[in-house]
Write a protein that holds these residues in place. Structure first.
Motif, short mmCIF file in Angstrom:
data_model
loop_
_atom_site.label_atom_id
_atom_site.label_comp_id
_atom_site.label_asym_id
_atom_site.label_seq_id
_atom_site.Cartn_x
_atom_site.Cartn_y
_atom_site.Cartn_z
N VAL A 39 -34.91 -20.58 -27.29
CA VAL A 39 -33.77 -21.22 -26.38
C VAL A 39 -32.75 -20.18 -26.55
CG1 VAL A 39 -32.28 -23.05 -26.14
CG2 VAL A 39 -34.60 -23.60 -27.02
N ARG A 40 -32.63 -19.74 -25.30
CA ARG A 40 -31.38 -18.71 -25.09
C ARG A 40 -30.11 -19.53 -24.26
NH1 ARG A 40 -32.88 -13.21 -22.97
NH2 ARG A 40 -33.00 -13.00 -25.38
N ILE A 41 -28.98 -19.82 -24.92
CA ILE A 41 -28.12 -20.35 -24.40
C ILE A 41 -26.90 -19.23 -23.97
CG2 ILE A 41 -25.92 -21.95 -24.79
CD1 ILE A 41 -27.88 -22.77 -27.46
N ILE A 42 -26.54 -19.43 -22.55
CA ILE A 42 -25.72 -18.33 -22.16
C ILE A 42 -24.49 -19.16 -21.53
CG2 ILE A 42 -25.44 -16.61 -19.97
CD1 ILE A 42 -28.72 -16.70 -20.22
N GLU A 43 -23.18 -18.51 -21.77
CA GLU A 43 -22.04 -18.91 -21.22
C GLU A 43 -21.09 -17.91 -20.94
OE1 GLU A 43 -18.59 -22.42 -22.16
OE2 GLU A 43 -19.79 -21.53 -23.93
N LYS A 44 -20.46 -17.60 -19.70
CA LYS A 44 -19.49 -16.76 -19.35
C LYS A 44 -18.30 -17.49 -19.74
CE LYS A 44 -18.41 -13.61 -15.59
NZ LYS A 44 -18.39 -12.41 -16.69
N VAL A 45 -17.35 -16.68 -20.40
CA VAL A 45 -16.14 -16.97 -20.57
C VAL A 45 -14.97 -15.88 -20.27
CG1 VAL A 45 -16.62 -18.37 -22.57
CG2 VAL A 45 -16.06 -15.92 -22.91
N THR B 195 -31.35 -16.80 -34.28
CA THR B 195 -32.12 -15.27 -34.39
C THR B 195 -31.43 -14.42 -33.58
OG1 THR B 195 -34.34 -14.31 -34.10
CG2 THR B 195 -33.47 -15.85 -32.48
N GLN B 196 -31.64 -13.05 -34.09
CA GLN B 196 -31.00 -11.94 -33.32
C GLN B 196 -31.65 -11.23 -32.85
OE1 GLN B 196 -28.92 -9.86 -36.86
NE2 GLN B 196 -27.29 -11.36 -36.86
N TRP B 197 -32.82 -11.50 -32.64
CA TRP B 197 -34.35 -10.78 -32.11
C TRP B 197 -35.16 -11.66 -31.40
CZ3 TRP B 197 -33.90 -10.91 -37.18
CH2 TRP B 197 -34.85 -11.46 -37.96
N PHE B 198 -35.86 -11.20 -30.62
CA PHE B 198 -36.85 -12.12 -29.88
C PHE B 198 -38.00 -11.94 -30.49
CE2 PHE B 198 -39.06 -13.87 -26.15
CZ PHE B 198 -37.92 -14.45 -25.71
N HIS B 199 -38.59 -13.19 -30.96
CA HIS B 199 -39.94 -13.12 -31.76
C HIS B 199 -40.98 -12.74 -30.95
CE1 HIS B 199 -38.43 -15.23 -35.47
NE2 HIS B 199 -37.36 -15.28 -34.69
N SER B 200 -42.06 -12.03 -31.40
CA SER B 200 -43.09 -11.45 -30.60
C SER B 200 -44.30 -12.53 -30.28
CB SER B 200 -43.74 -10.31 -31.36
OG SER B 200 -44.19 -10.66 -32.69
N ASP B 201 -44.19 -13.81 -31.03
CA ASP B 201 -45.10 -14.77 -30.89
C ASP B 201 -44.46 -15.77 -29.83
OD1 ASP B 201 -43.02 -15.73 -32.50
OD2 ASP B 201 -44.65 -16.65 -33.92
N ALA B 202 -43.41 -15.82 -29.31
CA ALA B 202 -42.92 -16.65 -28.46
C ALA B 202 -43.70 -16.94 -27.08
CB ALA B 202 -41.34 -16.58 -27.94
N GLU B 203 -43.94 -17.98 -26.57
CA GLU B 203 -44.77 -18.27 -25.43
C GLU B 203 -43.80 -18.63 -24.44
OE1 GLU B 203 -48.61 -20.47 -25.81
OE2 GLU B 203 -48.38 -20.42 -28.10
N TYR B 204 -42.73 -19.42 -24.54
CA TYR B 204 -41.87 -19.77 -23.80
C TYR B 204 -40.42 -19.39 -24.05
CZ TYR B 204 -45.40 -22.98 -22.34
OH TYR B 204 -46.55 -23.52 -21.90
N LEU B 205 -39.41 -19.33 -22.92
CA LEU B 205 -38.18 -18.80 -23.07
C LEU B 205 -37.31 -19.86 -21.86
CD1 LEU B 205 -35.65 -17.24 -23.62
CD2 LEU B 205 -36.07 -15.80 -21.57
N TYR B 206 -36.41 -20.52 -22.81
CA TYR B 206 -35.73 -21.67 -22.25
C TYR B 206 -34.19 -21.04 -22.07
CZ TYR B 206 -39.46 -25.06 -22.86
OH TYR B 206 -40.44 -25.62 -23.21
N GLU B 207 -33.94 -20.94 -20.93
CA GLU B 207 -32.60 -20.57 -20.73
C GLU B 207 -31.50 -21.58 -20.41
OE1 GLU B 207 -33.04 -15.71 -19.65
OE2 GLU B 207 -32.89 -17.11 -17.95
N ILE B 208 -30.44 -21.97 -21.06
CA ILE B 208 -29.63 -22.87 -20.94
C ILE B 208 -28.39 -22.18 -20.51
CG2 ILE B 208 -28.29 -24.86 -21.54
CD1 ILE B 208 -30.50 -25.22 -23.75
N ASN B 209 -28.02 -22.27 -19.09
CA ASN B 209 -26.80 -21.68 -18.46
C ASN B 209 -25.77 -22.81 -18.52
OD1 ASN B 209 -24.72 -20.59 -16.66
ND2 ASN B 209 -26.27 -19.07 -16.27
N ILE B 210 -24.75 -22.46 -19.30
CA ILE B 210 -23.58 -23.53 -19.25
C ILE B 210 -22.89 -23.45 -18.28
CG2 ILE B 210 -21.61 -24.07 -20.42
CD1 ILE B 210 -24.09 -24.49 -22.12
N ASN B 211 -22.42 -22.74 -17.55
CA ASN B 211 -21.62 -22.43 -16.46
C ASN B 211 -22.20 -23.07 -15.10
OD1 ASN B 211 -21.04 -19.67 -18.04
ND2 ASN B 211 -19.20 -20.76 -17.41
N GLU B 212 -23.49 -22.49 -14.95
CA GLU B 212 -24.36 -23.14 -13.72
C GLU B 212 -24.89 -24.57 -14.08
OE1 GLU B 212 -27.23 -20.12 -12.76
OE2 GLU B 212 -25.63 -18.45 -12.55
N LYS B 213 -24.90 -24.91 -15.19
CA LYS B 213 -25.33 -26.42 -15.63
C LYS B 213 -27.02 -26.29 -15.34
CE LYS B 213 -21.09 -28.78 -15.07
NZ LYS B 213 -20.26 -27.69 -15.56
#
Length: 123
Positions: free
Chosen positions: A7-13, A68-86
């Motif tokens: 799960v990647r949480i993204i926010e532009k400040v 985590t600080q790195w992308f795990h090689s066994d991840a099957e899904y990436l969820y991106e939560i963009n705070i600014n774009e909701k």
């Protein structure tokens, strides 16, 4: 076998040139009908990136998330939560390359999470 996700949480400040990105690794049940549904139900539009990260890290009883600080090689899904774009986006990943501690992924499919949103009906 476990279905892992990031799960990647993204926010532009305003005080920083690059957006804040927080990655959380989810150990199992990372498929859209579980984790996607959970994110849609729990993440509200009023939250900041740190609010979302704290919610996921503190409120999951089974401790299935880790920062985590790195992308795990066994991840099957990436969820991106963009705070600014909701928005919450789900991407099915396909592992591409792994050399010298660098892994590359190709986005195999973007998955709609619309079916997990509750729809209010008017009578």
């Amino acid at each position: 076998m476990s279905t892992r996700a990031v799960v990647r949480i993204i926010e532009k400040v305003s005080w920083k040139k690059q957006p804040i990105k927080i990655d959380l690794y989810h150990h199992y049940d990372g498929y859209p009908s579980y984790l996607g549904k959970f994110l849609i139900e729990e993440v509200t539009s009023m939250m900041s990136a740190s609010d979302v990260a704290n919610l996921l890290l503190k409120n999951i009883k089974d401790q299935s998330f880790e920062l985590t600080q790195w992308f795990h090689s066994d991840a099957e899904y990436l969820y991106e939560i963009n705070i600014n774009e909701k928005t919450i986006t789900c991407k099915k990943l396909k592992f591409s390359l792994f050399t010298n501690k660098t892994c590359r992924y190709l986005v195999k499919q973007v998955i709609s999470l619309d079916e997990y949103k509750e729809v209010e009906t008017c009578k």
